[in-house]
Structures are given as structure tokens and as C-alpha cells.
Design an enzyme around this catalytic site. Structure first.
Site, short mmCIF file in Angstrom:
data_model
loop_
_atom_site.label_atom_id
_atom_site.label_comp_id
_atom_site.label_asym_id
_atom_site.label_seq_id
_atom_site.Cartn_x
_atom_site.Cartn_y
_atom_site.Cartn_z
CE LYS A 84 45.86 43.11 -27.44
NZ LYS A 84 46.38 43.15 -25.91
O1 G3P Z 1 50.06 42.32 -23.66
C1 G3P Z 1 49.38 41.20 -23.07
C2 G3P Z 1 49.62 41.47 -21.41
O2 G3P Z 1 49.44 42.18 -21.29
C3 G3P Z 1 49.28 40.54 -21.34
O3 G3P Z 1 50.21 40.64 -20.19
O4 G3P Z 1 51.29 40.07 -17.48
O5 G3P Z 1 49.33 40.38 -17.13
O6 G3P Z 1 50.14 38.02 -18.34
P1 G3P Z 1 49.78 39.52 -18.24
#
Ligand code: G3P
Length: 219
Positions: A84
């Protein structure tokens, strides 16, 4: 649309794998910080043995040379590791360099069509628009997914679109309708996707009706 699990929790990944619908995993430093270990490498390697599909692990250093070096190390952890890389100018340069070495990149923290387009042109295998975080900021995260899907299709760009930062089942069905290649979902959302109260009512009724037939047979 494929389903990836968005977690670094080994138990959740094992449970998800049993369902037979999880074809990849995405992790990031924040997900890793929730786990009771400091050994990111060991966790990612273990995930790669449970899920044979793409497993994303994030580069967390700054500077193009250091990022490329770390990405090479991460890519060597397992054949199914995807690195990533954030959607920055540095990240773009790193993505181009890694693509030339056939290291698969997930171009992450994507919040605009321009970022996604550049990531795809640089040779990223995946781009990850963060739907929930855009929604949080008052934008329409799924509209971005639709735009990326349409643009990649129009220009025949091979990068796959991962709808990321998914927060609830409604996001999953919207991602599927938008034509996302993949939705990466927290384990809780995966379990919510299969739930429907009418199914539970139906199963309970069928079981009780079947019991009444069994009792009749016993007479
Ligand atoms: O896939 C990306 C993710 O891990 C971020 O999710 O909920 O932290 O915005 P969030």
C-alpha cells in the site's frame, strides 16, 4: 464484486475465510495498532497463509528511496502481498518505480478522481477510494467510486477499484451497484451483510412446523 476483509485481526480473518467469500485482506497501521503485537511482518505473513488472494500491507516511511526500499522488503514477505502506497506525489513516483519491478501496489488514501487516475497511470494494480472518510467530510464517497469505475472502464485502465473505508452494509450494496471490483469491509460489516430478520423468522417458522410434523409421525 469481490469481498476483502479490512482488518489485521487473525481470528476475524480465520472466521471470514470459513465463510468462503473472502478473497483478499487489507491492513493499515491503524488496524495493526488495534492488535496486541508489534510484529507487523509476522501478522501479514500469517494472513497470507490463511487467505491466498491479495493481502495489502502499508509502507509507513517517508521519502521515495526509503519507501521503495521498504516496499521491496514487504513484497518479499509472501507472493500474495500487495504494497500500500499513499496517493501523494512521492507515492506516485514510488508506485511507478515498483510497477516497473512488477511489485503490486494498492494506491491508498485516494480521495479524488485525479489521484485515482494518476495512480492507475503509474501502474498501480489497485486504487482505494476511502468512501466513509469522504462521507464524514460531507462529500459523497460512493459518487467518487462510480466516477473512478466509469473512467477506468472508458480508458481501459487495468487497475482494480477497491471501495475502502466501508462502514455499513448500505456501502457494500452501493459499491456493488457502482461497479467496484472489490469492497474491503470490516468483519462486523461482513457479518451484517448476511443478516435479515425475515430470514431468521422464516428459519424459526420452518423449524417449528417441521417439529409439528415430526410429532404427528410419532403418533
Ligand atoms: O480500507 C481503509 C480503511 O481501513 C479505512 O477505514 O473506517 O478508518 O475510514 P476507516
Amino acid at each position: 464484486m469481490e469481498i476483502f476483509l479490512d482488518t489485521a485481526n487473525i481470528e476475524q480473518i480465520r472466521q471470514g475465510a470459513k465463510l468462503g467469500v473472502v478473497s483478499g485482506v487489507t491492513t493499515n497501521p491503524s488496524l495493526m495498532a488495534k492488535e496486541d503485537t508489534a510484529d507487523y511482518e509476522a501478522v501479514v505473513k500469517e494472513i497470507c497463509t490463511i487467505i491466498p488472494g491479495p493481502v495489502s500491507a502499508e509502507v509507513v516511511v517517508e521519502g521515495t528511496e526509503a519507501m521503495i526500499e521498504e516496499a521491496r522488503k514487504i513484497a518479499a514477505w509472501a507472493p500474495n502481498v500487495v504494497v500500500k502506497i499513499p496517493a501523494t506525489a512521492e507515492g506516485l513516483e514510488v508506485t511507478s518505480a515498483l510497477a516497473k519491478e512488477t511489485i503490486k501496489v494498492n494506491f491508498t488514501l485516494c480521495f479524488s478522481l485525479n489521484q485515482a487516475l494518476l495512480g492507475a497511470l503509474a501502474g498501480a494494480a489497485f486504487v482505494s477510494p476511502f468512501v466513509g472518510r469522504l462521507d464524514d467530510a460531507g462529500h459523497d464517497g460512493m459518487e467518487l467510486v462510480e466516477d473512478i469505475v466509469d473512467t477506468f472502464e472508458y480508458y481501459q485502465l487495468p487497475a482494480k477499484v477497491i471501495a475502502a473505508s466501508i462502514r455499513h452494509p448500505q456501502h457494500c450494496l452501493a459499491a456493488a451497484k457502482a461497479g467496484a471490483d472489490i469492497a474491503t469491509v470490516p468483519y462486523k460489516v461482513l457479518t451484517q451483510m448476511i443478516q435479515h430478520p425475515l430470514t431468521d423468522v422464516g428459519v424459526a417458522r420452518f423449524l417449528s412446523d417441521w417439529q409439528s410434523i415430526s410429532k404427528r409421525k410419532g403418533k
